[in-house]
Design a protein around this motif. Structure first.
Motif, PDB file in Angstrom:
ATOM      1  N   ALA A   1       0.829  -1.203   0.000  1.00 16.18           N
ATOM      2  CA  ALA A   1       0.000   0.000   0.000  1.00 16.18           C
ATOM      3  C   ALA A   1       0.869   1.261   0.000  1.00 16.18           C
ATOM      4  CB  ALA A   1      -0.937  -0.003   1.206  1.00 16.18           C
ATOM      5  N   ARG A   2       1.904   1.251   0.830  1.00 17.96           N
ATOM      6  CA  ARG A   2       2.819   2.395   0.881  1.00 17.96           C
ATOM      7  C   ARG A   2       3.506   2.599  -0.462  1.00 17.96           C
ATOM      8  NH1 ARG A   2       6.640   2.301   6.153  1.00 17.96           N
ATOM      9  NH2 ARG A   2       5.678   4.134   7.055  1.00 17.96           N
ATOM     10  N   ALA A   3       3.977   1.506  -1.054  1.00 15.92           N
ATOM     11  CA  ALA A   3       4.704   1.589  -2.322  1.00 15.92           C
ATOM     12  C   ALA A   3       3.832   2.213  -3.406  1.00 15.92           C
ATOM     13  CB  ALA A   3       5.174   0.196  -2.745  1.00 15.92           C
ATOM     14  N   PHE A   4       2.602   1.734  -3.532  1.00 14.89           N
ATOM     15  CA  PHE A   4       1.733   2.267  -4.582  1.00 14.89           C
ATOM     16  C   PHE A   4       1.298   3.705  -4.271  1.00 14.89           C
ATOM     17  CE2 PHE A   4       1.573  -2.175  -5.802  1.00 14.89           C
ATOM     18  CZ  PHE A   4       1.651  -2.080  -7.181  1.00 14.89           C
ATOM     19  N   ARG A   5       1.145   4.043  -3.003  1.00 15.73           N
ATOM     20  CA  ARG A   5       0.820   5.416  -2.628  1.00 15.73           C
ATOM     21  C   ARG A   5       1.982   6.344  -2.967  1.00 15.73           C
ATOM     22  NH1 ARG A   5       2.015   7.025   2.517  1.00 15.73           N
ATOM     23  NH2 ARG A   5       1.758   9.228   2.718  1.00 15.73           N
ATOM     24  N   TRP A   6       3.208   5.930  -2.604  1.00 17.35           N
ATOM     25  CA  TRP A   6       4.384   6.743  -2.903  1.00 17.35           C
ATOM     26  C   TRP A   6       4.574   6.897  -4.410  1.00 17.35           C
ATOM     27  CZ3 TRP A   6       7.870   3.698   0.998  1.00 17.35           C
ATOM     28  CH2 TRP A   6       7.556   4.105   2.297  1.00 17.35           C
TER      29      TRP A   6
END
Length: 131
Positions: free
Chosen positions: A49-54
């Motif tokens: 989730a963090r990766a795709f948000r970033w």
């Protein structure tokens, strides 16, 4: 036991499992072939989730560099770069992780290691089951 039989002082039960670290916590790992219910790995899902948000924040122009975004998030740019590589995983691998179908050996630490960019070259048969 039958009626009248003495109750033993000790009963030994052998349960084959290993203790592995997953996402900073310890977890039981059952042997291959043992039936297991789906179990999502919250550390992996959070990292995805963090990766795709970033990635979305960088692509939108909200932040111009990884260093700038990492500073705002309060993490090291090198860690952010490793997590951002998760966006390069094949869709079937991401789906398996979200469904809790990945093999027990698939941990966040393992996925933060470099993997081939080509989806066909990613070890999807090694990383996931029942696809």
């Amino acid at each position: 036991m039958t009626r009248g039989a003495p109750i033993p002082d000790t009963v030994t039960l052998h349960v084959p499992f290993r203790i592995v670290k997953r996402g900073g916590r310890k977890e039981m790992q059952m042997p291959k072939g043992a039936t297991q219910s789906r179990r999502t790995d919250s550390a992996l899902i959070k990292a995805l989730a963090r990766a795709f948000r970033w990635k979305r924040m960088l692509e939108s122009g909200e932040f111009t560099t990884i260093a700038e975004l990492a500073e705002r998030e309060g993490i090291a740019p090198s860690y952010m770069t490793r997590v951002l590589r998760l966006t390069l995983l094949a869709p079937n691998i991401v789906e398996a992780i979200l469904d809790g179908k990945q093999e027990p050996e698939v941990t966040l630490a393992r996925l933060l290691e470099p993997v081939p960019v080509e989806w066909s070259q990613q070890p999807s048969s090694l990383l996931t089951r029942n696809l």
